[in-house]
Scaffold this motif. Sequence first.
Motif, PDB file in Angstrom:
ATOM      1  N   ILE A   1       2.061  10.786   1.293  1.00  0.00           N
ATOM      2  CA  ILE A   1       2.025  11.534   2.109  1.00  0.00           C
ATOM      3  C   ILE A   1       0.735  12.472   1.427  1.00  0.00           C
ATOM      4  O   ILE A   1       0.860  13.452   2.331  1.00  0.00           O
ATOM      5  CB  ILE A   1       2.989  11.974   2.668  1.00  0.00           C
ATOM      6  CG1 ILE A   1       3.615  12.992   1.588  1.00  0.00           C
ATOM      7  CG2 ILE A   1       4.017  11.928   3.560  1.00  0.00           C
ATOM      8  CD1 ILE A   1       4.766  14.429   1.600  1.00  0.00           C
TER       9      ILE A   1
ATOM     10  N   LEU B   1       9.135   1.308   1.674  1.00  0.00           N
ATOM     11  CA  LEU B   1       8.354   2.539   2.006  1.00  0.00           C
ATOM     12  C   LEU B   1       7.281   1.793   2.996  1.00  0.00           C
ATOM     13  O   LEU B   1       7.105   2.685   4.404  1.00  0.00           O
ATOM     14  CB  LEU B   1       7.360   2.492   0.726  1.00  0.00           C
ATOM     15  CG  LEU B   1       8.160   3.497  -0.191  1.00  0.00           C
ATOM     16  CD1 LEU B   1       7.640   3.722  -1.898  1.00  0.00           C
ATOM     17  CD2 LEU B   1       8.941   5.164   0.370  1.00  0.00           C
TER      18      LEU B   1
ATOM     19  N   LEU C   1       8.505   2.418   6.522  1.00  0.00           N
ATOM     20  CA  LEU C   1       7.945   3.890   7.114  1.00  0.00           C
ATOM     21  C   LEU C   1       7.249   4.649   7.216  1.00  0.00           C
ATOM     22  O   LEU C   1       6.505   5.623   7.669  1.00  0.00           O
ATOM     23  CB  LEU C   1       9.207   5.285   6.033  1.00  0.00           C
ATOM     24  CG  LEU C   1       9.990   4.822   5.394  1.00  0.00           C
ATOM     25  CD1 LEU C   1      11.185   5.352   4.435  1.00  0.00           C
ATOM     26  CD2 LEU C   1      11.604   4.972   6.750  1.00  0.00           C
ATOM     27  N   GLY C   2       6.128   3.292   7.155  1.00  0.00           N
ATOM     28  CA  GLY C   2       4.803   3.807   7.535  1.00  0.00           C
ATOM     29  C   GLY C   2       3.593   4.286   6.263  1.00  0.00           C
ATOM     30  O   GLY C   2       2.472   4.398   6.451  1.00  0.00           O
ATOM     31  N   ALA C   3       3.971   4.089   4.777  1.00  0.00           N
ATOM     32  CA  ALA C   3       3.252   4.074   3.942  1.00  0.00           C
ATOM     33  C   ALA C   3       2.514   3.244   3.679  1.00  0.00           C
ATOM     34  O   ALA C   3       2.290   1.971   4.564  1.00  0.00           O
ATOM     35  CB  ALA C   3       4.041   4.013   2.613  1.00  0.00           C
TER      36      ALA C   3
ATOM     37  N   LEU D   1       4.627   9.986   8.378  1.00  0.00           N
ATOM     38  CA  LEU D   1       5.568   8.657   8.040  1.00  0.00           C
ATOM     39  C   LEU D   1       6.909   8.359   9.346  1.00  0.00           C
ATOM     40  O   LEU D   1       6.612   9.187  10.091  1.00  0.00           O
ATOM     41  CB  LEU D   1       6.450   8.812   6.397  1.00  0.00           C
ATOM     42  CG  LEU D   1       5.801   8.941   5.612  1.00  0.00           C
ATOM     43  CD1 LEU D   1       6.263   9.506   4.465  1.00  0.00           C
ATOM     44  CD2 LEU D   1       5.030   7.197   5.225  1.00  0.00           C
TER      45      LEU D   1
ATOM     46  N   SER E   1      11.484   9.919   1.544  1.00  0.00           N
ATOM     47  CA  SER E   1      10.287   9.495   2.311  1.00  0.00           C
ATOM     48  C   SER E   1      10.965   9.855   4.232  1.00  0.00           C
ATOM     49  O   SER E   1      10.169  10.099   4.542  1.00  0.00           O
ATOM     50  CB  SER E   1      10.205   8.528   2.372  1.00  0.00           C
ATOM     51  OG  SER E   1       9.166   8.271   1.435  1.00  0.00           O
TER      52      SER E   1
ATOM     53  N   ALA F   1       9.543  12.093   6.908  1.00  0.00           N
ATOM     54  CA  ALA F   1       9.248  11.117   8.423  1.00  0.00           C
ATOM     55  C   ALA F   1       9.909  12.477   9.151  1.00  0.00           C
ATOM     56  O   ALA F   1      10.331  12.275   9.349  1.00  0.00           O
ATOM     57  CB  ALA F   1      10.138   9.787   8.528  1.00  0.00           C
TER      58      ALA F   1
END
Length: 424
Positions: A316, A338, A341-343, A360, A379, A383
């Motif tokens: 992030i 990860l 979760l959008g990483a 995230l 995370s 998020a």
Amino acid sequence: MDTFVIDGPVRLEGRVRVSGAKNAVLPVMTAALLVEGVSTLQRVPRLRDTSTMAHLLRVLGARVEHDGNLMRIDTSSYDYWEAPYELVKTMRASVYALGPLLARRGKARVSLPGGCAWGPRPVDLHLMGMERLGAKITLSHGYVHAEAPNGLRGGEIFFEIPSVGATINVMMAAVLAKGRTTLVNAAREPEVADIAAALNRAGARIEGAGGYAIQIDGVPELRPLEHATMADRIEAGTFLIAGLMTGGDVTVEACDPTHLQALLEKLQQMGAEVEAGPDWVRVRRVDGVRPVDVTTAPFPGFATDLQAQIMAGLAIADGVSLVTETIYPDRFTHVAELRRLGAQIRLDGNIAVVTGTAHLSGAPVMATDLRASAALILSAFAAEGRTEISRVYHIDRGYESIEEKFAALGAPIERRRDRDDPEA
Ligand code: EPZ
């Protein structure tokens, strides 16, 4: 298998006390096998791994009581000397029974640990050290058979890798050997010095633990252990990274800031305001998270056990970071989760290229190992929306009362129990 449910984003604020160190208390528990009598250990965290280790000691014939964070281990009449595969396969640290059994009983039969989520984890340095102390080692049917019918004798041992486990295991064996043992290129992790302090208090003669060379003069016998475990530096680091990630203000108490210098340096570079006292550290974040490069290394370098967690923080950041893993080149099982979760993380060998993103988003993910699970929790706090983390038994191996601790920091975690699963 239990599941954690977390609704993000949340901001962590407050104070938390860390527990005793998992990676110090596991070998101290097996060190009790070196003595005859009742050893008393304080600040023993209630973890899956400490209960697994207690089970192993009972299989060996010791009596173990774990009352709150006080543990008593009675080794007055233990008579067995085999650490079975069923236990060792669930916890590599069971191999710590090898040194004490060999030293006290003159023989040991310990299952070879399997691999783990990030590749094989050999014990060749443990075995090399025992042979240098005069033990006869044979491997068969997945077991290490070690014998020293005339006792162990001191020797000079050079570790080509500063292995934490090999340093501790051989040091424990050497305390009852005849003569002087020198360990060169020993691991310098604080847990090594903690075990040495416990053994010296019981009558051992160890000098230099925590440095690259350790000298042990063997003694005929030890008194029962009386020891209070050091603080868990990895748990402390996990909470501090959570404070940075959530733009929070977190103070970790009952820890040792000198065990966290590499992490505190990185957190400052990432934009955290860090304050430290004799037994506490405070992390606040006021602006964005800055990208930094991190390379894991043996202590006092950046701990591999905090690599997954710092990667979650870098995911992030407002820029690109490189995370290089030099201890376990495959230790990236958290990356795929990860990403869910959008990483934005790309792997290139033992290097992860992390392109920070501000967004995230919560999703169902799966814990794969102890520290990867911690990274997923951190995370999830950062998020948007709901994250469900399955297989949290991994977390329960190494973090005591984690829901209570995070709830006290304003970050509720709901645990959904899966009643019909023994692993839960
Ligand atoms: C300890 O494992 C910790 N476990 C690990 O923490 C930690 O990641 C590791 O030290 C490194 O800091 C405990 O203390 C119970 P090593 P250990 O021997 O002793 C290679 C956690 O999350 N090696 O220092 O097994 C090995 O493959 C756990 O709490 C050999 O080649 O680690 C690795 O590449 C995960 N031969 C390197 O050395 C050997 O005989 C360092 O391993 C032993 C190790």
